[in-house]
Write a protein that holds these residues in place. Structure first.
Motif, short mmCIF file in Angstrom:
data_model
loop_
_atom_site.label_atom_id
_atom_site.label_comp_id
_atom_site.label_asym_id
_atom_site.label_seq_id
_atom_site.Cartn_x
_atom_site.Cartn_y
_atom_site.Cartn_z
N THR A 45 0.83 -1.21 0.00
CA THR A 45 0.00 0.00 0.00
C THR A 45 0.86 1.26 0.00
O THR A 45 0.57 2.23 -0.71
N ASP A 46 1.94 1.26 0.80
CA ASP A 46 2.83 2.43 0.84
C ASP A 46 3.51 2.65 -0.51
O ASP A 46 3.60 3.79 -0.99
N LEU A 47 3.98 1.58 -1.13
CA LEU A 47 4.62 1.72 -2.43
C LEU A 47 3.64 2.23 -3.48
O LEU A 47 3.98 3.11 -4.30
N GLN A 48 2.43 1.70 -3.48
CA GLN A 48 1.42 2.15 -4.46
C GLN A 48 1.09 3.62 -4.28
O GLN A 48 0.97 4.38 -5.26
N ARG A 49 0.97 4.06 -3.02
CA ARG A 49 0.62 5.45 -2.77
C ARG A 49 1.73 6.39 -3.21
O ARG A 49 1.48 7.42 -3.86
N ILE A 50 2.99 6.06 -2.90
CA ILE A 50 4.11 6.93 -3.26
C ILE A 50 4.29 7.00 -4.78
O ILE A 50 4.49 8.07 -5.36
N LEU A 51 4.21 5.84 -5.45
CA LEU A 51 4.37 5.84 -6.90
C LEU A 51 3.23 6.57 -7.60
O LEU A 51 3.44 7.25 -8.60
N ASP A 52 2.03 6.43 -7.07
CA ASP A 52 0.89 7.10 -7.68
C ASP A 52 1.03 8.62 -7.58
O ASP A 52 0.71 9.35 -8.53
N GLN A 53 1.52 9.11 -6.45
CA GLN A 53 1.74 10.54 -6.31
C GLN A 53 2.86 11.04 -7.22
O GLN A 53 2.77 12.13 -7.79
N SER A 54 3.91 10.23 -7.38
CA SER A 54 5.05 10.67 -8.19
C SER A 54 4.74 10.67 -9.68
O SER A 54 5.28 11.50 -10.43
#
Length: 270
Positions: A140-149
């Motif tokens: 979930t953390d990886l998906q959230r960070i990549l989605d924002q970037s």
């Protein structure tokens, strides 16, 4: 001369037909065309049959389906200084074809490189136990960070899944020893808890039996029944405690360890 003129006309007709047919493009349902007019962004067309004017307009096809990208294995060091190799899979799709073509040169390569660096950075902030057990939280953390970037690139990251976490053989043996010690600790705790509960039940049973002497006799008879059903050669008969007390009372002054004394005999003076 007439033949040359006819060939020239035929050539012109063929060129016009080719030019006319090249103006039409067909885009599938999951495709969009980014149209540039003399080098400047014009509009997004599709799906279906579209018209592109040759030499004046250029079109770039963009696929809107979800793309599955394998993130290569990355060597990283966890927060508790353990070296591991982790690989994952990334799912994303293009939401805005204009941003995906204009804002980034190659959105596929850029997304892949960003996913690799982000995975090393995020997983390096956690301990090995968290990497092995809390995969849902890390995904979930990886998906959230990549989605924002990737938001400025017109890309939506739908999911990130960690596939494998490879450890050294020495670390695998250490984890196995730790798990064995944990199982042994739990077994001891369970055994101690059972002993505590059994002692409480025995105490309660002793209180109930002490209130009714007949209950002790019934318990004695039940014990004799259980012993008689055993086929062993040695039979042990439990002796009631009341019988020992009765024998002691019957012995009276003749019990072992007591000397007979004559009440008429003179008392020794010291």
């Amino acid at each position: 001369m007439m033949i040359d003129f006819l060939y020239f006309q035929l050539l012109i007709v063929v060129l016009v037909i080719m030019l006319f047919t090249s103006m039409f493009r067909i885009l599938r349902e999951y495709e969009r065309g980014v149209i540039f007019l003399l080098g400047r962004f014009y509009k997004i067309k599709g799906p279906g049959l579209i018209l592109v004017i040759p030499f004046v307009q250029q079109m770039v096809r963009v696929d809107l389906r979800i793309i599955t990208m394998d993130i290569p294995s990355q060597d990283l060091i966890s927060r508790d200084n353990v070296t591991v190799r982790v690989n994952a899979v990334l799912y994303f799709r293009v939401l805005d074809p204009q941003k995906a073509i204009i804002n980034i040169e190659n959105y596929l390569e850029a997304t892949s490189q960003l996913a690799q660096t982000t995975m090393r950075s995020v997983l390096g902030q956690h301990e090995l136990d968290e990497i092995l057990s809390a995969r849902d939280t890390l995904n979930t953390d990886l998906q959230r960070i990549l989605d924002q970037s990737t938001d400025n690139w017109g890309i939506k990251v739908t999911a990130v899944e960690i596939k494998h976490v490879d450890l050294d053989e020495s670390m695998i043996r250490a984890i196995a020893r730790q798990a064995e010690a944990e199982r042994s600790r739990r077994a001891k705790v369970i055994h101690a808890t059972g002993e505590l509960e059994a002692s409480k039940q025995l105490l309660e049973a002793a209180r109930i039996l002490g209130q009714q002497p007949e209950a002790i006799q019934l318990r004695y008879l039940q014990t004799l029944t259980e012993v008689s059903s055993d086929n062993s050669k040695i039979i042990v008969f439990p002796l009631p405690m009341e019988l020992g007390r009765i024998l002691q009372e019957m012995a009276g002054p003749y019990a072992p360890g007591k000397e007979d004394k004559d009440p008429d005999s003179p008392t020794e003076m010291t």
